[in-house]
Design a protein around this motif. Structure first.
Motif, PDB file in Angstrom:
ATOM      1  N   ASN A 227       0.835  -1.197   0.000  1.00  0.00           N
ATOM      2  CA  ASN A 227       0.000   0.000   0.000  1.00  0.00           C
ATOM      3  C   ASN A 227       0.875   1.254   0.000  1.00  0.00           C
ATOM      4  O   ASN A 227       2.078   1.181  -0.235  1.00  0.00           O
ATOM      5  CB  ASN A 227      -0.967  -0.029   1.181  1.00  0.00           C
ATOM      6  N   ILE A 228       0.273   2.407   0.289  1.00  0.00           N
ATOM      7  CA  ILE A 228       0.964   3.692   0.154  1.00  0.00           C
ATOM      8  C   ILE A 228       2.241   3.727   0.990  1.00  0.00           C
ATOM      9  O   ILE A 228       2.224   3.417   2.178  1.00  0.00           O
ATOM     10  CB  ILE A 228       0.053   4.855   0.581  1.00  0.00           C
ATOM     11  N   ARG A 229       3.328   4.125   0.371  1.00  0.00           N
ATOM     12  CA  ARG A 229       4.615   4.263   1.040  1.00  0.00           C
ATOM     13  C   ARG A 229       5.150   5.665   0.823  1.00  0.00           C
ATOM     14  O   ARG A 229       4.684   6.407  -0.044  1.00  0.00           O
ATOM     15  CB  ARG A 229       5.625   3.259   0.466  1.00  0.00           C
ATOM     16  N   SER A 230       6.154   6.022   1.594  1.00  0.00           N
ATOM     17  CA  SER A 230       6.877   7.257   1.331  1.00  0.00           C
ATOM     18  C   SER A 230       7.788   7.039   0.128  1.00  0.00           C
ATOM     19  O   SER A 230       8.069   5.897  -0.239  1.00  0.00           O
ATOM     20  CB  SER A 230       7.695   7.658   2.557  1.00  0.00           C
ATOM     21  N   PRO A 231       8.265   8.123  -0.513  1.00  0.00           N
ATOM     22  CA  PRO A 231       9.152   7.950  -1.670  1.00  0.00           C
ATOM     23  C   PRO A 231      10.372   7.102  -1.344  1.00  0.00           C
ATOM     24  O   PRO A 231      10.830   7.041  -0.206  1.00  0.00           O
ATOM     25  CB  PRO A 231       9.538   9.393  -2.018  1.00  0.00           C
TER      26      PRO A 231
ATOM     27  N   ASN B  33      10.590   9.455 -13.822  1.00  0.00           N
ATOM     28  CA  ASN B  33       9.855   8.432 -13.089  1.00  0.00           C
ATOM     29  C   ASN B  33       9.909   8.696 -11.586  1.00  0.00           C
ATOM     30  O   ASN B  33       8.902   8.563 -10.878  1.00  0.00           O
ATOM     31  CB  ASN B  33      10.427   7.058 -13.405  1.00  0.00           C
ATOM     32  N   SER B  34      11.075   9.064 -11.083  1.00  0.00           N
ATOM     33  CA  SER B  34      11.230   9.339  -9.656  1.00  0.00           C
ATOM     34  C   SER B  34      10.350  10.504  -9.218  1.00  0.00           C
ATOM     35  O   SER B  34       9.692  10.451  -8.175  1.00  0.00           O
ATOM     36  CB  SER B  34      12.700   9.637  -9.346  1.00  0.00           C
TER      37      SER B  34
ATOM     38  N   ALA C  63       6.973  10.360  -6.695  1.00  0.00           N
ATOM     39  CA  ALA C  63       6.846  11.167  -5.489  1.00  0.00           C
ATOM     40  C   ALA C  63       5.595  12.037  -5.532  1.00  0.00           C
ATOM     41  O   ALA C  63       4.897  12.203  -4.517  1.00  0.00           O
ATOM     42  CB  ALA C  63       8.090  12.034  -5.309  1.00  0.00           C
ATOM     43  N   LEU C  64       5.285  12.588  -6.700  1.00  0.00           N
ATOM     44  CA  LEU C  64       4.091  13.426  -6.827  1.00  0.00           C
ATOM     45  C   LEU C  64       2.817  12.636  -6.544  1.00  0.00           C
ATOM     46  O   LEU C  64       1.941  13.080  -5.794  1.00  0.00           O
ATOM     47  CB  LEU C  64       4.023  14.023  -8.243  1.00  0.00           C
TER      48      LEU C  64
END
Length: 471
Positions: free
Chosen positions: A47-51, A240-241, A245-246
Motif C-alpha cells: 500500500n501507500i509508502r513514502s518515496p 519516473n522518480s 513522489a508526486l
C-alpha cells in the motif's frame, strides 16, 4: 478545495455503485449453487509508502518547494497505507466468510492460511495490516526470509540466467513495444511538461545550479545482467522518480493539488503514465518476465495445486504483478477510478479456486481501492466494495461463468516455466575475462548469488541448475 474534493469523491462513489463489474461480489445464487470456493491466492502490491529515496534524492532537486512531511521513513508504509490495508483485509474477510471458505473470527489451523511477504518494511507491514483486518481474532505470523529491509529472492525481479543472445531477445522485445522506448516516451511529453509546471522546475535547485530545467527521455539505455534487476538509465529515470513522489504525495494528502497547482484526475492519470512507460519497459516484455518472475510463477502454481490451503497472501511490488502478468500472458484490464493504468497502489491479483464437484476452476481478478476510497478512507464492505476487474488470459477461453479450467491455466504456468528452462545461461561479452559461471558442482546459492550451507525453502541454484527446497 476540501469541498470540491468531497464532491469529486461523492461522484466517484456513485460511479462505483453502477458502472464497474464487481465480479467478486456479484456472484449469483445460481453460481453459488453450482460452485464452491476452495481456496484464494492473493498476490498483493504494498500500500501507500513514502518515496523510495530520502534527503539529497534527485526528485528533491527538481522543485523549489518542500515536499510533504511523511509519516514514515523513506520507502516505508505510511500511516494511511496501514489504515487502508486494514480496511482491505476487512473486506476480504467479509467476502470469504460470505462464500463459506472460512468462518468468521477464524483462527488458522495447520497450514490452511499462509502470509508470506518480501522482507522490505512496506511489504511486511502491508501483510501485517491486511492480516489484522482479515483475521482479527488471530495473531497471524507473517513469513519472511530475510532481515528487515532486505529483498527476498522470491520477490526480486532479477535475471537468474543471461547470455548475449538472450539479452538481444529482451532488447528486441523492448524495441518493439509501442514503437520503441523513445517513441513511447514521447507520448508522455505533455505529462512531462505538466510536471515541470507543477514542480516549478525552472526555479528549482537543479535549474539554478545549471543542471537541468526539463525532463528528457531520448538518452534511455538498458542494463540487463545476471543477478541484477533490469535497469534503465537516462532522463526517463529522473522523470519516473518525480512522478512517483508526486502521485504518492497526492494519495497521502487527500488533495488533487500539488504545490498550489490544481490538477484534474485525468492529469494525475497522465502523470502516472510516465511511471507506466518506465515500469512496462523494464518488466513487461515476455522474454524478460519469464526469467524475472519465475520464482513467483512457480510458487503460485504450486499453491493452486494444493488441497490443504484455503488462503494465501503474498505481498510484493508492482513489478511483481507486472512481470507475473507478462510471463503468463495475462491481459490486465484498464483501471477505472484509479491513476495507475494496470497495477494501482495496494492492488491485488486474486486467484479464486472454485469446484463444481467434478472439475476445478479459477477466476482471476484485479482488486484495488478507488482514489476516492483512499482519500476518504472508506470502510470497505460488500455494500461499499473496492474496484474488482476481471483479468483475461491470452489464448484461453473462460466458461460461461467467467472461470478458467485449472488444468488449462496450469498448462500456461507450465509453459512459462518451460520457457525459463529453455533460456541458455552462459558467460556474456559484458562480463570480465576472469568471470565465469558456477561450475557443475554441489555448491548451493540463492537467487541473489549468496552461497548457502543447505537448501533453503524456495528456489536454489545447485551446480548451475535450479532446485526447489521444501517449504
Amino acid at each position: 478545495m476540501k469541498q470540491s474534493l468531497k464532491l469529486w469523491c461523492l461522484l466517484l462513489a456513485l460511479i462505483l455503485g453502477g458502472a464497474s463489474v464487481q465480479a467478486q461480489m456479484k456472484r449469483s445464487d445460481d453460481f453459488r449453487a453450482k460452485y464452491q470456493l476452495k481456496e484464494v491466492v492473493v498476490m498483493s502490491r504494498h500500500n501507500i509508502r513514502s518515496p523510495l529515496t530520502s534527503s539529497g534524492a534527485a526528485h528533491l532537486r527538481v522543485t523549489p518547494h518542500e515536499w510533504f512531511k511523511w509519516t514514515s521513513p523513506s520507502s516505508q508504509l505510511s500511516l494511511r497505507g496501514g489504515v487502508l490495508e486494514t480496511e482491505m483485509g476487512q473486506f476480504f474477510r467479509q467476502w470469504v466468510v460470505s462464500e463459506g471458505l472460512l468462518p468468521d473470527n477464524y483462527r488458522p489451523e495447520g497450514e490452511e492460511v499462509l502470509f508470506y511477504a518480501n522482507s522490505r518494511q512496506r511489504t511486511f507491514a502491508t501483510a501485517k495490516y491486511f492480516s489484522a483486518g482479515f483475521l482479527p481474532f488471530a495473531n497471524v505470523e507473517i513469513t519472511h526470509k530475510w532481515d528487515e529491509d532486505k529483498t527476498d529472492p522470491m520477490f526480486t525481479p532479477q535475471f537468474t540466467k543471461m547470455s548475449d543472445a538472450y539479452r538481444q531477445q529482451v532488447l528486441a522485445e523492448i524495441a518493439a513495444m509501442n514503437g520503441g522506448p523513445k517513441a513511447w516516451a514521447a507520448t508522455v511529453q505533455p505529462a512531462l511538461t505538466l510536471m515541470e509546471q507543477v514542480l516549478d522546475m525552472s526555479e528549482s535547485p537543479a535549474a539554478l545550479e545549471g543542471d537541468t530545467v526539463h525532463f528528457w527521455y531520448d538518452d534511455t539505455e538498458f542494463q540487463l545482467e545476471k543477478g541484477e534487476e533490469p535497469h534503465l538509465t537516462g532522463g526517463l529515470k529522473l522523470a519516473n522518480s518525480a512522478a512517483d513522489a508526486l502521485v504518492l504525495q497526492c494519495y497521502e494528502t487527500e488533495s488533487l493539488s500539488a504545490f498550489g497547482h490544481e490538477l484534474t484526475a485525468e492529469q494525475w492519470r497522465a502523470i502516472c503514465g510516465v511511471k507506466e512507460v518506465y515500469d512496462a519497459l523494464l518488466f513487461t516484455t515476455h522474454a524478460a518476465a519469464v526469467n524475472i518472475a519465475y520464482p513467483l510463477v512457480s510458487r503460485i502454481r504450486e499453491e493452486l495445486q494444493r488441497e490443504d490451503r484455503k488462503f494465501m497472501f503474498l505481498c510484493g511490488h508492482d513489478c511483481n504483478l507486472a512481470s507475473i502478468g507478462a510471463a503468463l500472458r495475462f491481459q490486465y484490464p484498464d483501471t477505472e477510478n484509479a491513476f495507475e493504468l494496470h497495477t494501482p497502489i495496494g492492488s491485488k491479483l486474486v486467484f479464486e479456486k472454485w469446484s463444481d464437484g467434478k472439475d476445478t476452476y479459477v477466476a482471476i481478478n484485479l482488486v484495488y481501492p478507488a482514489v476516492s476510497q483512499m482519500h476518504g478512507r472508506s470502510l470497505l464492505s460488500p455494500d461499499v466494495p473496492p474496484m474488482v476487474k476481471p483479468v483475461s488470459v491470452e489464448g484461453i477461453t473462460p466458461n460461461s461463468d467467467g472461470l478458467y479450467k485449472l488444468s488449462e491455466l496450469d498448462a500456461r504456468f507450465s509453459e512459462a516455466m518451460s520457457e525459463y528452462d529453455a533460456i541458455v545461461d552462459e558467460p556474456t561479452s559484458l562480463q570480465s575475462a576472469n568471470s565465469s559461471t558456477t561450475s557443475k558442482s554441489a555448491d548451493i546459492y540463492n537467487l541473489q548469488g549468496q552461497r548457502l550451507e543447505a537448501l533453503q525453502p524456495g528456489i536454489n541454484i545447485v551446480g548451475g541448475e535450479k532446485v526447489m527446497g521444501k517449504w
